[in-house]
Design an enzyme around this catalytic site. Structure first.
Site, mmCIF file in Angstrom:
data_model
loop_
_atom_site.group_PDB
_atom_site.id
_atom_site.type_symbol
_atom_site.label_atom_id
_atom_site.label_comp_id
_atom_site.label_asym_id
_atom_site.label_seq_id
_atom_site.Cartn_x
_atom_site.Cartn_y
_atom_site.Cartn_z
ATOM 1 N N ASP A 188 -4.771 8.784 10.702
ATOM 2 C CA ASP A 188 -3.412 8.327 10.993
ATOM 3 C C ASP A 188 -2.888 8.827 12.331
ATOM 4 O O ASP A 188 -3.193 9.934 12.762
ATOM 5 C CB ASP A 188 -2.461 8.775 9.877
ATOM 6 C CG ASP A 188 -2.789 8.111 8.559
ATOM 7 O OD1 ASP A 188 -2.905 6.876 8.557
ATOM 8 O OD2 ASP A 188 -2.956 8.815 7.552
ATOM 9 N N GLU A 210 0.858 -1.187 0.000
ATOM 10 C CA GLU A 210 0.000 0.000 0.000
ATOM 11 C C GLU A 210 0.894 1.236 0.000
ATOM 12 O O GLU A 210 1.703 1.418 0.911
ATOM 13 C CB GLU A 210 -0.899 0.020 1.234
ATOM 14 C CG GLU A 210 -1.921 -1.096 1.258
ATOM 15 C CD GLU A 210 -2.672 -1.141 2.576
ATOM 16 O OE1 GLU A 210 -2.721 -0.097 3.276
ATOM 17 O OE2 GLU A 210 -3.188 -2.217 2.925
#
Length: 256
Positions: free
Chosen positions: A57, A46
């Site tokens: 995140d 990814e």
């Protein structure tokens, strides 16, 4: 056939997918990182597009995003880098991006360029499922891109089944409702979530991400899924080593 489909159809073991932020630690590290991961037997990669407001995140990936932006990374540069190694990559590549950079680029332009360089799937964590179905699915389907959807411990069974019946590729099981990050172990509550989803017998394979950092978390995750996604741990090693080859070797050593 799409490489993600082929990977899961032919797999002889559990899948290990690695996430990293494009343009980190250095702008031109992307190609070397992908090559090193493939050489060392990683099943899928990814590639994260850096964004100034990465809401899903944790601190490690946020910091890598900010550094990558400072380095000058953007979608146009990333596509050029990936075009350069297209013929040498046999494993599936997935692009993970927040919606804003893709909209700025043009959603169909983005999908078309992904198709040209043999990207197999995309993850857009802030794209609502209904919006994807109503406005974008016909575009991703046209370019043979698997849209990977995330589920979390807070996702209802009804919604999980709805997602499962409308996507192909795999389902990304987020281990917690919080942001990405490194965990030393999974508590009983998280393990119960893994078992609950496993018992649903979904159509799509599932990969567990957010928190895989060592052999213990890897083993627990693999008991209840088809594989794992490792992100923050690898990004932290890239920051620590500032050398893609050493970072990959250190990661694999810590997972054994």
């Amino acid at each position: 056939m799409n490489k993600i489909t082929t990977l899961f159809q032919n797999r002889q073991r559990n899948i290990v997918s690695i996430y990293f932020t494009a343009g980190f630690p250095q702008l031109n590290d992307t190609i070397e990182i992908i090559k090193e991961l493939q050489i060392n037997g990683i099943d899928m990669i990814e590639v994260g597009v850096p964004f100034s407001d990465p809401i899903a995140d944790g601190k490690v990936i946020q910091a890598s995003s900010y550094k990558a932006i400072q380095n000058g990374m953007n979608l146009k540069i990333l596509f050029k880098q990936l075009e350069a190694i297209k013929s040498k990559i046999q494993i599936p590549l997935i692009i993970m991006s927040y919606l804003n950079p893709i909209i700025q680029y043009g959603f169909e332009n983005f999908c078309e360029d992904c198709h040209k360089i043999d990207i197999s799937g995309i993850i857009i964590p802030d794209l609502p499922f209904e919006e994807y179905i109503n406005e974008y699915k016909f575009i991703t389907d046209a370019y043979d891109l698997k849209m990977i959807m995330l589920i979390s411990p807070k996702t209802s069974e009804e919604r999980i089944r709805l997602i499962d019946s409308n996507v192909e590729g795999f389902i990304y099981m987020v281990s917690s409702a919080a942001t990405t990050g490194i965990q030393e172990s999974f508590d009983e509550q998280k393990q119960e979530y893994f078992r609950r989803i496993n018992s649903m017998k979904l159509r799509n394979p599932r990969l567990i991400g957010f928190g895989i950092s060592n052999k213990e978390t890897l083993t627990v995750a693999l008991e209840n899924a088809s594989g794992v996604i490792i992100g923050s741990k690898f990004v932290s090693l890239l920051a620590e080593e500032n050398n893609p080859k050493k970072a990959v070797q250190k990661l694999l050593a810590e997972l054994k």
